[in-house]
Design a protein around this motif. Structure first.
Motif, mmCIF file in Angstrom:
data_model
loop_
_atom_site.group_PDB
_atom_site.id
_atom_site.type_symbol
_atom_site.label_atom_id
_atom_site.label_comp_id
_atom_site.label_asym_id
_atom_site.label_seq_id
_atom_site.Cartn_x
_atom_site.Cartn_y
_atom_site.Cartn_z
ATOM 1 N N PHE A 180 0.831 -1.209 0.000
ATOM 2 C CA PHE A 180 0.000 0.000 0.000
ATOM 3 C C PHE A 180 0.868 1.262 0.000
ATOM 4 C CE2 PHE A 180 -2.042 3.460 2.328
ATOM 5 C CZ PHE A 180 -3.079 3.714 1.442
ATOM 6 N N GLY A 181 1.924 1.233 0.817
ATOM 7 C CA GLY A 181 2.816 2.383 0.881
ATOM 8 C C GLY A 181 3.456 2.675 -0.469
ATOM 9 N N PHE B 187 -7.789 3.088 8.655
ATOM 10 C CA PHE B 187 -7.461 1.741 9.134
ATOM 11 C C PHE B 187 -8.369 0.673 8.538
ATOM 12 C CE2 PHE B 187 -7.042 -1.234 13.041
ATOM 13 C CZ PHE B 187 -6.049 -1.956 12.394
ATOM 14 N N ALA B 188 -8.388 0.581 7.230
ATOM 15 C CA ALA B 188 -9.155 -0.464 6.555
ATOM 16 C C ALA B 188 -8.506 -0.700 5.194
ATOM 17 C CB ALA B 188 -10.610 -0.050 6.394
ATOM 18 N N GLY B 189 -7.731 -1.771 5.122
ATOM 19 C CA GLY B 189 -6.856 -2.031 3.981
ATOM 20 C C GLY B 189 -7.455 -1.890 2.597
ATOM 21 N N SER B 190 -8.434 -2.727 2.276
ATOM 22 C CA SER B 190 -8.891 -2.750 0.887
ATOM 23 C C SER B 190 -9.450 -1.405 0.449
ATOM 24 C CB SER B 190 -9.912 -3.866 0.675
ATOM 25 O OG SER B 190 -10.848 -3.867 1.708
ATOM 26 N N SER B 191 -10.158 -0.716 1.360
ATOM 27 C CA SER B 191 -10.727 0.576 0.966
ATOM 28 C C SER B 191 -9.624 1.600 0.725
ATOM 29 C CB SER B 191 -11.701 1.083 2.023
ATOM 30 O OG SER B 191 -11.024 1.343 3.224
ATOM 31 N N SER C 9 3.833 -0.290 8.712
ATOM 32 C CA SER C 9 4.207 -0.919 7.444
ATOM 33 C C SER C 9 3.840 -0.043 6.248
ATOM 34 C CB SER C 9 3.554 -2.298 7.317
ATOM 35 O OG SER C 9 2.160 -2.189 7.392
ATOM 36 N N THR C 10 2.722 0.672 6.328
ATOM 37 C CA THR C 10 2.365 1.530 5.186
ATOM 38 C C THR C 10 3.339 2.706 5.057
ATOM 39 O OG1 THR C 10 0.768 2.759 6.523
ATOM 40 C CG2 THR C 10 -0.096 0.956 5.214
ATOM 41 N N VAL C 11 3.763 3.243 6.222
ATOM 42 C CA VAL C 11 4.717 4.362 6.178
ATOM 43 C C VAL C 11 6.065 3.888 5.618
ATOM 44 C CG1 VAL C 11 6.038 5.991 7.596
ATOM 45 C CG2 VAL C 11 3.599 5.692 7.998
ATOM 46 N N ILE C 12 6.517 2.712 6.073
ATOM 47 C CA ILE C 12 7.779 2.160 5.550
ATOM 48 C C ILE C 12 7.669 1.949 4.043
ATOM 49 C CG2 ILE C 12 9.352 0.179 5.602
ATOM 50 C CD1 ILE C 12 8.611 -0.117 8.591
ATOM 51 N N GLY C 13 6.544 1.413 3.621
ATOM 52 C CA GLY C 13 6.323 1.218 2.186
ATOM 53 C C GLY C 13 6.402 2.528 1.430
ATOM 54 N N GLY C 14 5.848 3.586 2.029
ATOM 55 C CA GLY C 14 5.860 4.902 1.407
ATOM 56 C C GLY C 14 7.244 5.522 1.348
#
Lengths: 108, 298
Positions: free
Chosen positions: B93-94, B115-119, B209-214
């Motif tokens: 996602f990130g 805080f809802a992944g797919s959306s 994890s999303t921030v790291i991905g970003g």
């Protein structure tokens, strides 16, 4: 896109996601639920879990197509058996991941 | 067996064999009836263990000092499969967010507020294609409506909890935390604060994890150690825990088949709610029918 309009998007998403999570807790917690509702709700977790897993295992692509035999669904069989045998959550996760990894190496 | 809290027995509310709410000795005001109000050295009349309330005579509370740490650790021990499963998805996602022109701060903000992944995935792709706020919000609402059902199901175990707790707890209800908490509640071995800890550990893993991905998560090799399968395996195990009789197996099978059929017919993820509602209702009707017919419990 500007900072403010992004903030607006995220805030509105947050509100519409939070309300359905909060509403039943807030309005049902202090009430005595009728027996039929408790019995019906008792079946919901099994139903939701199945409804989440089955399409994940047996469909693929976008738009979705039926894909009964793919790595995900084949690995699910030993994972399920392991889970039935051991009733261990952590063990099942580790076994499932390992099998998926190995299967991916062998078949992919 | 773990000692959950030390309480005044007369104030313990027993709900389906599960003890909840407590108050300090002599403290009878209803608003103070919650787990967190006990302090070390308070004199109490009973202990609540996993599933029952035991009268032990007047005794001192000794577990209270370690309660918060105990709750956080128990929450972590229970939620690690969720946290691990979130990582590859969060990284992905990130990376997607970064490609859509969002910075790590904006990505983290969405993960924290929604805080809802797919959306979130769908919202980011809608943002890149220049969609309006209104249509993003509507889509998000429909995708996340399934939490309504989960929240209704959890409420059975959160009777008597105060509105502040419930409002905080609601924030962390996801497919994963719902499944894990429900299983533990069902086994009569769970308390509301540990359930909240599970929610928040999962939330922390998701945001991180999303921030790291970003920040450049594409450098982490995809598919390492089969981690992509962590959540699928976890759901399989949690489903197994739910199958405690024929009626649950039948409901689950029906829900699964219906979900696959609906997933093929309708785009989006409304199949989860539709299949669950239909299958639970059919299962309930079947159970009532069997009880009426034979006078037995399925």
């Amino acid at each position: 896109m500007s900072e403010t309009s992004y903030l607006l998007v995220v805030l509105s998403m947050g509100v519409v996601t939070y309300v359905p999570r909060w509403f039943p807790l807030f309005f049902l917690a202090q009430r005595r639920l009728p027996m039929w509702l408790i019995e019906w709700l008792d079946l919901i977790p099994a139903a939701i879990l199945s409804a989440l897993i089955f399409p994940d295992l047996f469909t693929a692509n976008d738009p979705r197509q039926l894909e009964l035999f793919q790595i995900k669904s084949l690995v699910a069989v030993p994972t399920l058996l392991f889970s039935l045998k051991t009733k261990s959550l952590g063990g099942t996760v580790v076994v499932g991941m390992s099998l998926y990894w190995v299967a991916g190496k062998l078949m992919g | 067996m773990t000692i959950d809290l030390v309480v005044h027995c007369s104030k313990v509310h027993v709900y389906d064999g599960w003890c909840e709410t407590a108050s300090r000795e002599g403290d009878h005001s209803p608003k103070n009836r919650s787990e967190g109000l006990l302090h070390s050295g308070d004199r109490c009349l009973a202990v609540v263990t996993g599933s029952k309330c035991e009268f032990l005579g007047l005794m001192e509370c000794v577990r209270v000092n370690t309660r918060i740490r105990f709750i956080l650790l128990e929450g972590l021990r229970t939620s690690w499969p969720i946290c691990m499963g979130y990582f590859p998805i969060g990284l992905a996602f990130g990376v997607l967010g970064q490609k859509a022109g969002l910075n790590p701060f904006q990505i983290g903000m969405m993960s924290l507020l929604v805080f809802a992944g797919s959306s979130q995935f769908i919202a980011v792709s809608m943002l890149s294609s220049g969609a309006e706020v209104m249509s993003i919000a509507m889509t998000t609402f429909v995708i996340n409506l399934r939490h309504f059902l989960m929240s209704s199901s959890l409420v059975v175990y959160l009777q008597q909890a105060g509105w502040k707790f419930l409002s905080a707890f609601a924030y962390g209800i996801t497919d994963e935390s719902f499944a894990v908490n429900m299983t533990r509640f069902r086994a009569n071995e769970w308390g509301k604060y540990r359930a909240l800890a599970v929610n928040q550990w999962a939330n922390a893993a998701w945001v991180a994890s999303t921030v790291i991905g970003g920040m450049g998560g594409e450098f982490i090799p995809a598919g390492s150690f089969g981690i992509d399968y962590a959540l699928s395996a976890m759901f399989i195990a949690l489903l197994v825990f739910q199958l405690r009789g024929r009626i649950y197996v039948m409901t689950a099978l029906l829900a699964g088949v219906l979900a696959v059929a609906l997933a093929l017919l309708i785009p989006g993820n409304s199949y989860v709610v539709l299949a669950s509602l239909l299958a639970a209702t059919a299962g309930f009707a079947l159970k009532k029918y069997a009880q009426k017919k034979k006078g037995i419990h399925v």
